[in-house]
Design a protein around this motif. Structure first.
Motif, PDB file in Angstrom:
ATOM      1  N   SER A 126      32.398  47.316 -20.997  1.00  0.00           N
ATOM      2  CA  SER A 126      31.584  46.673 -19.493  1.00  0.00           C
ATOM      3  C   SER A 126      30.804  48.516 -19.974  1.00  0.00           C
ATOM      4  O   SER A 126      29.595  48.273 -18.995  1.00  0.00           O
ATOM      5  CB  SER A 126      32.287  46.794 -18.475  1.00  0.00           C
ATOM      6  OG  SER A 126      33.183  45.401 -18.927  1.00  0.00           O
ATOM      7  N   ALA A 127      31.452  49.622 -19.047  1.00  0.00           N
ATOM      8  CA  ALA A 127      31.129  50.593 -18.629  1.00  0.00           C
ATOM      9  C   ALA A 127      29.735  51.309 -19.931  1.00  0.00           C
ATOM     10  O   ALA A 127      28.667  51.597 -19.610  1.00  0.00           O
ATOM     11  CB  ALA A 127      32.340  51.515 -18.692  1.00  0.00           C
ATOM     12  N   THR A 145      26.985  48.910 -19.191  1.00  0.00           N
ATOM     13  CA  THR A 145      26.264  49.176 -18.519  1.00  0.00           C
ATOM     14  C   THR A 145      24.980  49.978 -18.243  1.00  0.00           C
ATOM     15  O   THR A 145      23.661  50.172 -17.878  1.00  0.00           O
ATOM     16  CB  THR A 145      27.276  49.178 -16.933  1.00  0.00           C
ATOM     17  OG1 THR A 145      27.758  48.306 -16.420  1.00  0.00           O
ATOM     18  CG2 THR A 145      26.457  49.729 -16.046  1.00  0.00           C
ATOM     19  N   ALA A 182      31.222  46.007 -13.661  1.00  0.00           N
ATOM     20  CA  ALA A 182      31.945  47.650 -14.367  1.00  0.00           C
ATOM     21  C   ALA A 182      32.534  48.245 -12.653  1.00  0.00           C
ATOM     22  O   ALA A 182      33.523  48.639 -12.713  1.00  0.00           O
ATOM     23  CB  ALA A 182      30.226  48.959 -14.486  1.00  0.00           C
ATOM     24  N   ASN A 183      31.419  48.503 -11.360  1.00  0.00           N
ATOM     25  CA  ASN A 183      31.971  48.819 -10.571  1.00  0.00           C
ATOM     26  C   ASN A 183      33.512  47.776 -10.047  1.00  0.00           C
ATOM     27  O   ASN A 183      35.207  48.396  -9.331  1.00  0.00           O
ATOM     28  CB  ASN A 183      31.326  48.326  -9.498  1.00  0.00           C
ATOM     29  CG  ASN A 183      30.209  49.949  -8.946  1.00  0.00           C
ATOM     30  OD1 ASN A 183      30.669  51.284 -10.397  1.00  0.00           O
ATOM     31  ND2 ASN A 183      29.299  49.824  -9.189  1.00  0.00           N
ATOM     32  N   VAL A 234      36.515  49.227 -11.754  1.00  0.00           N
ATOM     33  CA  VAL A 234      37.567  50.301 -11.553  1.00  0.00           C
ATOM     34  C   VAL A 234      37.550  49.489 -10.606  1.00  0.00           C
ATOM     35  O   VAL A 234      38.937  49.939  -9.957  1.00  0.00           O
ATOM     36  CB  VAL A 234      35.426  51.445 -11.175  1.00  0.00           C
ATOM     37  CG1 VAL A 234      36.869  52.453 -10.551  1.00  0.00           C
ATOM     38  CG2 VAL A 234      35.257  51.546 -12.358  1.00  0.00           C
ATOM     39  N   ALA A 287      35.648  55.716 -19.088  1.00  0.00           N
ATOM     40  CA  ALA A 287      34.789  55.044 -17.944  1.00  0.00           C
ATOM     41  C   ALA A 287      34.120  55.348 -16.886  1.00  0.00           C
ATOM     42  O   ALA A 287      32.948  55.881 -16.647  1.00  0.00           O
ATOM     43  CB  ALA A 287      35.045  52.787 -17.731  1.00  0.00           C
ATOM     44  N   LEU A 322      30.432  56.400 -15.807  1.00  0.00           N
ATOM     45  CA  LEU A 322      29.095  55.752 -14.987  1.00  0.00           C
ATOM     46  C   LEU A 322      29.604  56.637 -14.198  1.00  0.00           C
ATOM     47  O   LEU A 322      28.197  56.376 -12.852  1.00  0.00           O
ATOM     48  CB  LEU A 322      30.481  54.693 -14.240  1.00  0.00           C
ATOM     49  CG  LEU A 322      30.468  53.949 -15.363  1.00  0.00           C
ATOM     50  CD1 LEU A 322      31.533  52.754 -14.245  1.00  0.00           C
ATOM     51  CD2 LEU A 322      29.191  52.680 -15.450  1.00  0.00           C
ATOM     52  N   LYS A 346      24.593  57.568 -13.010  1.00  0.00           N
ATOM     53  CA  LYS A 346      24.710  56.339 -11.842  1.00  0.00           C
ATOM     54  C   LYS A 346      23.603  56.275 -12.094  1.00  0.00           C
ATOM     55  O   LYS A 346      22.597  56.407 -12.271  1.00  0.00           O
ATOM     56  CB  LYS A 346      25.763  57.523 -11.196  1.00  0.00           C
ATOM     57  CG  LYS A 346      24.943  58.943 -10.755  1.00  0.00           C
ATOM     58  CD  LYS A 346      25.729  59.184  -9.706  1.00  0.00           C
ATOM     59  CE  LYS A 346      24.952  60.347  -9.293  1.00  0.00           C
ATOM     60  NZ  LYS A 346      25.819  61.521  -8.487  1.00  0.00           N
TER      61      LYS A 346
END
Length: 660
Positions: A211-212, A215, A233-234, A237, A253, A257, A261
């Motif tokens: 997903s990272a 993203t 993604a967040n 995490v 990851a 990110l 960011k």
């Protein structure tokens, strides 16, 4: 009779051991070479089965018979070859349980030999480094502790599906995004290995890492899907922290990110700190034994771990410098990565070569910050500055002038040049600050007269303009702005603010050059912006704000006037309304200039005018100075004072880049 003596008698009277014959099973259970080197228990029934530890860690499981006792001389072995096969030489020659050669070899890093206490069956706690007493708290190069929370890995994927499972992206989109990531983003900051981290591998291994990648890439080429992907993604995490997951994929990851960011994300320093602790628990900071395994996949997995740690070093330096916060990685844990970069040319990972100049650049920049904080006017300040300048020149020759030796890509060359130009500007700025404070004796700076102060000021101006030239020719021209390293925006902001703050002290030619260059950069960042919240958009608004806060004569300088030199009214003598060089001129560092002008609660309420009443009257009555080439300024631009540098609506982003 002791049990050990009975064992010797039984062995002496027994027929020859079948292990002497080629291909036969050894007489006694022996450990494989990998387990023996790591001092770990080898869980296998015989010498023909791969042990559990080698199976779990993908090691080569190789067996070799123990040779115990004192080694015979070559002459004796040649004289009695048949006798060496008739009996086992290990128990009759020497009674110690360890080979004599091992006992005579000094144990590197071990203060207490285990043979000295084994006869007493003494065991010590994990803090006592005794060979043979294994403990998970004692770091060992060949030991790779498994990821914790493994039972929750499936829960992490099922509880929060990845962007493809959620329907925000299709399978075809995912493969396209992975391809774009490795061609553009990973070469800028080499976090993943394109051979190992395929889309299928990442999705099976870690839904967070998968997903990272989607993203940070969707931010550039699928902006409509970026908010949803970032939300997933967040959340992943957060769940990784909640479940206590500890794996290299989580660390990678977080790094990814952090580098790409959202511009207003203020959590980078905290997240990278968590990733560093996780990496230390995983022993990523320990270099694996060399040479690398012959198996390519095993070798790439080792390099993947080491590359991850080097990326954390870069992130730790970068965030600590620009957030004015302490580093987490000790200086002793940072090795020179140049040898690491050049030791495995047969296992390429595009982009990783830039890690070496980045780390050395970060060290020099950190040294500059320490020197700036300790400036006191002593001659030792200039000696330290001279040493830093020599180190910068060595860095420049190695990584910029000889960049072809390292196979840097064009995007990497641009980033190295940007770092070098920013460091050069800081060195010139230090020299200017020292001269203004301790060598000018309170005299007025006149750029038309040669002096130490005017020379240092002119050099700072030239280097700042040179950094903006690199931005235009090496980044904008090649389309690197959407995915470049954050250092690019920091360098542009620092130099742009410095140029506008000091434009009043420049001569006419330098003023025109500054206005024209900032106008070019403002237009370039506007064209490169993908949304109103990316760094290109923020930088564009900053530059427009800086230009609007300057004098109307300067902000309306035209390229034709600059090419014509002194022709026309634009260069004929002092122009009314232009701010003259101040009588008492002082300078502070660019970082301090930025920090002094961050908080602007309202820039359009009760603000003093930029020009005096007499100058304003000249503008209203149509003074001849405002002719066709220099029309009167608009009222809004006229109300913005010269010391308000940042747009009020964008203060948050500049606080993140330049906090106190």
């Amino acid at each position: 009779m002791p049990i050990s003596a009975l064992a010797d008698v039984d062995e002496a009277t027994s027929p020859p051991a079948p292990s002497s014959a080629p291909g036969s099973k050894p007489a006694a259970k022996i450990s494989c070479l990998a387990c023996r080197a790591a001092k770990r228990k080898c869980l296998t029934p015989d010498a023909f089965t791969v042990c559990k530890r080698c199976t779990d860690q993908g090691l080569e499981c190789e067996y070799q018979k123990h040779r115990r006792g004192r080694r015979k001389k070559n002459a004796d072995e040649a004289r009695a070859p048949s006798r060496s096969h008739s009996r086992s030489p290990s128990r009759h020659e020497s009674p110690p349980s360890r080979p004599l050669a091992d006992r005579e070899r000094p144990d590197k890093g071990r203060s207490i030999p285990s043979s000295a206490i084994s006869r007493h069956s003494i065991r010590f706690s994990h803090v006592v480094p005794i060979e043979g007493d294994s403990s998970p708290y004692i770091p060992r190069p060949s030991s790779q502790p498994p990821a914790t929370g493994g039972a929750n890995l499936a829960l992490l994927g099922s509880d929060c599906p990845d962007p493809v499972m959620s329907g925000f992206l299709s399978e075809a989109d995912a493969y396209e995004l992975f391809e774009f990531y490795f061609h553009h983003l990973n070469v800028a900051v080499a976090i993943l290995d394109p051979v190992l981290h395929t889309a299928t591998y990442c999705r099976d291994k870690s839904s967070l890492l998968f997903s990272a990648v989607l993203t940070v890439t969707a931010k550039i080429i699928r902006p409509e899907a970026y908010p949803s992907c970032l939300l997933i993604a967040n959340k992943l995490v957060g769940q990784a922290v909640e479940y206590g997951l500890c794996s290299i994929e989580v660390v990678q990851a977080i790094i990814m990110l952090t580098h790409w960011k959202k511009a207003d994300d203020s959590s980078s320093w905290r997240k990278v700190g968590y990733a560093i602790r996780m990496a230390q628990e995983l022993r990523l900071n320990q270099r694996a034994p060399r040479p690398l395994p012959r198996n390519e996949r095993q070798a790439r997995e080792i390099l993947n771990r080491e590359r991850c740690w080097l990326n954390l070093i870069v992130a730790d330096y970068h965030l600590a410098m620009h957030h004015s916060l302490p580093r987490m990685i000790a200086q002793d844990d940072v090795d020179d990565p140049a040898e690491w970069i050049t030791e495995h040319p047969h296992l390429p990972c595009p982009g990783e070569a830039v890690i070496a100049p980045w780390i050395s650049f970060s060290r020099l920049t950190r040294l500059f910050a320490d020197m700036l904080a300790s400036m006191n006017g002593s001659p030792s300040n200039l000696r330290s500055l001279h040493w830093l300048e020599m180190e910068y020149k060595r860095w420049h020759r190695r990584w910029i002038e000889k960049n072809s030796e390292y196979g840097f890509l064009q995007q990497q060359v641009a980033m190295i040049k940007m770092c070098g130009s920013l460091l050069h500007f800081h060195i010139c700025e230090y020299h200017l600050l020292f001269t203004a404070r301790y060598r000018s004796n309170g005299t007025t700076m006149d750029t038309s007269e040669p002096s130490q102060l005017s020379y240092a000021f002119a050099e700072c101006t030239d280097v700042a303009l040179g950094l903006l030239d690199i931005f235009q020719t090496d980044f904008v021209a090649h389309g690197y702005l959407p995915f470049c390293f954050n250092m690019t925006w920091v360098g542009v902001a620092i130099t742009s603010v410095w140029l506008i703050k000091n434009i009043g002290a420049m001569d006419k030619r330098d003023r025109k050059a500054v206005i024209l260059k900032l106008t070019e950069v403002a237009d370039s960042t506007a064209a490169a912006s993908r949304s109103s919240e990316d760094m290109s958009a923020y930088t564009h608004r900053l530059l427009k704000h800086l230009l609007d806060s300057a004098s109307p004569n300067w902000q309306r300088a035209k390229p034709s006037a600059a090419r014509d030199g002194d022709a026309g009214s634009a260069s004929s003598g002092p122009t009314p309304g232009v701010i003259a060089p101040p009588h008492t001129w002082t300078v502070s560092s660019a970082q301090q200039m930025i920090q002094d002008n961050l908080w602007n609660p309202s820039i359009f309420q009760d603000i003093p005018a930029l020009r005096t009443d007499a100058q304003h009257q000249q503008c209203v009555t149509g003074n001849s100075a405002y002719n066709d080439n220099h029309p009167p300024p608009d009222p809004v631009a006229q109300q913005i004072p010269g010391d308000v540098l940042f747009p009020a609506a964008d203060d948050d982003i500049w606080k993140l880049l330049f906090p106190l």
